[in-house]
Design an enzyme around this catalytic site. Structure first.
Site, mmCIF file in Angstrom:
data_model
loop_
_atom_site.group_PDB
_atom_site.id
_atom_site.type_symbol
_atom_site.label_atom_id
_atom_site.label_comp_id
_atom_site.label_asym_id
_atom_site.label_seq_id
_atom_site.Cartn_x
_atom_site.Cartn_y
_atom_site.Cartn_z
ATOM 1 N N ARG A 80 14.817 50.031 -5.299
ATOM 2 C CA ARG A 80 13.875 51.110 -5.023
ATOM 3 C C ARG A 80 12.860 51.198 -6.159
ATOM 4 O O ARG A 80 13.215 51.133 -7.335
ATOM 5 C CB ARG A 80 14.592 52.443 -4.857
ATOM 6 C CG ARG A 80 15.329 52.600 -3.529
ATOM 7 C CD ARG A 80 14.335 52.699 -2.376
ATOM 8 N NE ARG A 80 14.978 52.908 -1.090
ATOM 9 C CZ ARG A 80 15.289 51.929 -0.247
ATOM 10 N NH1 ARG A 80 15.065 50.662 -0.589
ATOM 11 N NH2 ARG A 80 15.819 52.194 0.931
ATOM 12 N N GLU A 137 4.395 52.792 -4.021
ATOM 13 C CA GLU A 137 3.999 51.834 -2.979
ATOM 14 C C GLU A 137 3.601 52.584 -1.706
ATOM 15 O O GLU A 137 4.028 53.720 -1.494
ATOM 16 C CB GLU A 137 5.144 50.849 -2.690
ATOM 17 C CG GLU A 137 6.388 51.470 -2.103
ATOM 18 C CD GLU A 137 7.509 50.456 -1.881
ATOM 19 O OE1 GLU A 137 7.884 50.300 -0.718
ATOM 20 O OE2 GLU A 137 8.005 49.846 -2.849
ATOM 21 N N HIS A 184 7.696 44.897 -0.366
ATOM 22 C CA HIS A 184 8.943 45.483 0.146
ATOM 23 C C HIS A 184 9.435 44.671 1.342
ATOM 24 O O HIS A 184 9.727 45.198 2.418
ATOM 25 C CB HIS A 184 8.737 46.946 0.545
ATOM 26 C CG HIS A 184 10.011 47.748 0.527
ATOM 27 N ND1 HIS A 184 10.051 49.080 0.212
ATOM 28 C CD2 HIS A 184 11.296 47.405 0.815
ATOM 29 C CE1 HIS A 184 11.294 49.529 0.297
ATOM 30 N NE2 HIS A 184 12.068 48.520 0.670
#
Length: 326
Positions: free
Chosen positions: A236, A265, A285
Site C-alpha cells: 500500500r 496515487e 498498481h
C-alpha cells in the site's frame, strides 16, 4: 436481492461477465454503478444487499444509509477502503479475495528487485538516448551476496521468498504476528524491525495499511537502513512517506526504489518529481494483474456475496471473529 458495484470504472479493463452469470443464476440482481462521491454512493447504492467496491471509501455515513446491506466486499486482498469497525458495529460482514493474486504480486516483487539491481529501466533509457554505457549508474551486486528483508511475511511475502530462494539471497523477515517456525519454514530468519533495517540490502514491504503502518517507512526509518539500500513496495502506498523517500534517493541514502503503489496515487501528470533522479521506477498498481487472477477474484467475490446472502459464513469474512462467527 441486489448486488451493486460502487465504482465499476475505478480499475480499467475489468470484465464483470463472470459475476453477472453467478449472480443471475442465484436470482440476485447485479448492478454496475460508477459513483464518485459519498453522496452519490448513498443515492445509487442504498438498496444494496451486497455492496462491492474497488477504491471508493466506504464510510460509516454510507453504511447508515444502506437499508438492507448484509455484506461489503472489496475487489482485492487489502480492504482498507472499508471502515471495518463501523461495519462490524452495524452487523455487516466485510469480505475480500484473499489469495487470487499471490503468484502475481510475488512475481512482480521479484521482477522489481531484478529491475532495480540490474538497472534495466535506467539502461533502457540510456540506450534509447544513444548512450551505450555498460558501467553507467551504480555497480550492481551479485544477488547471492545480498540480504533481502521482508516487512510483513504473509502469503504474498512467503511466495516471493520461495521465488527468491533460487537467487541465493539471505532472507530475513519482520512479522510480529507469525511464529518463528513459519518464517523459518520459508527459508527466512525472523528478526525485529530495527535489525531488518540495519541488515537488509533490499527492503520489501508486504504489510497491510493500518494506523501502525502508515508512514512506517519515513525519514527516521530510512536513517536506520544501510547506505545504498533498495526499497520495494507492492503493498500500500501510504506505508512509505513519499517525500522522505524522494529526499533519501536524491541524497544517495536509498540507492533505488521500485513502487507499484504510491501515496496519493494515481500519478497522472508527466514529469512527476518522483522520477527526477532516475532511480525510482513505478508501475500503476498493477502487481495483482493477470487473466487468471482476475477470473479467480471475480468468481470468489460473486460466490462469497451469494453465500452470505443465503445465510452462509464463508471463510473470507475478515471481521468474522468480531461478529462472533467463530
Amino acid at each position: 436481492m441486489k448486488a451493486i458495484v460502487v465504482d465499476k470504472n475505478s480499475a480499467d479493463g475489468l470484465d464483470y461477465s463472470i459475476q453477472k452469470k453467478i449472480f443471475e443464476e442465484n436470482g440476485i440482481e447485479f448492478v454496475l454503478e460508477d459513483c464518485q462521491t459519498e453522496d452519490e454512493i448513498i443515492e445509487k447504492c442504498k438498496d444494496a444487499d451486497a455492496l462491492l467496491v474497488i477504491y471508493r471509501q466506504i464510510t460509516p455515513r454510507i453504511m447508515d444509509a444502506l437499508e438492507h446491506c448484509k455484506v461489503i466486499l472489496r475487489y482485492g486482498i487489502g480492504y482498507d477502503v472499508i471502515d471495518v469497525k463501523a461495519a462490524t458495529e452495524r452487523g455487516i460482514k466485510v469480505c475480500n479475495s484473499p489469495v487470487h493474486c499471490l503468484d502475481e504480486v510475488a512475481t512482480h516483487t521479484i521482477a522489481m528487485i531484478l529491475a532495480m539491481e540490474r538497472q534495466l529501466v535506467f539502461y533502457n533509457d540510456l540506450v534509447k538516448r544513444g548512450q551505450w554505457l555498460a558501467n553507467a549508474g551504480f555497480k550492481p551486486h551479485r544477488l547471492s551476496s545480498q540480504t533481502l528483508g521482508f516487512v510483513g511475511f504473509g502469503h504474498i511475502a512467503r511466495r516471493a521468498a520461495e521465488f527468491a530462494k533460487g537467487f541465493g539471497f539471505r532472507m530475513i523477515a519482520y512479522d510480529p504476528f507469525l511464529p518463528e517456525e513459519v518464517v523459518k519454514a520459508s527459508g527466512a530468519e525472523k528478526v525485529e524491525l530495527d535489525q531488518l533495517f540495519a541488515e537488509a540490502d533490499i527492503v520489501s514491504l508486504h504489510t497491510p495499511l493500518m494506523d501502525s503502518t502508515f508512514h512506517l517507512i519515513d525519514k527516521e526509518a530510512i536513517t536506520k537502513m544501510k547506505d545504498g539500500v533498495m526499497i520495494v513496495n507492492t503493498s500500500r502506498g501510504p506505508i512509505i512517506a513519499i517525500d522522505d523517500l524522494m529526499e533519501a534517493v536524491k541524497e544517495g541514502k536509498v540507492k533505488s526504489a521500485a513502487l507499484d503503489v504510491v501515496e496519493g496515487e494515481p500519478i497522472t501528470v508527466a514529469n512527476h518529481p518522483l522520477f527526477e533522479t532516475g532511480r525510482i521506477i513505478c508501475s500503476p498498481h498493477a502487481a495483482y494483474n493477470s487473466v487468471e487472477a482476475e477470473q479467480q477474484m471475480m468468481e470468489v467475490l460473486a460466490q462469497t456475496a451469494t453465500d452470505v446472502l443465503k445465510g452462509k459464513n464463508p471463510a473470507n469474512i475478515v471481521n468474522k471473529k468480531e461478529l462472533g462467527l467463530v
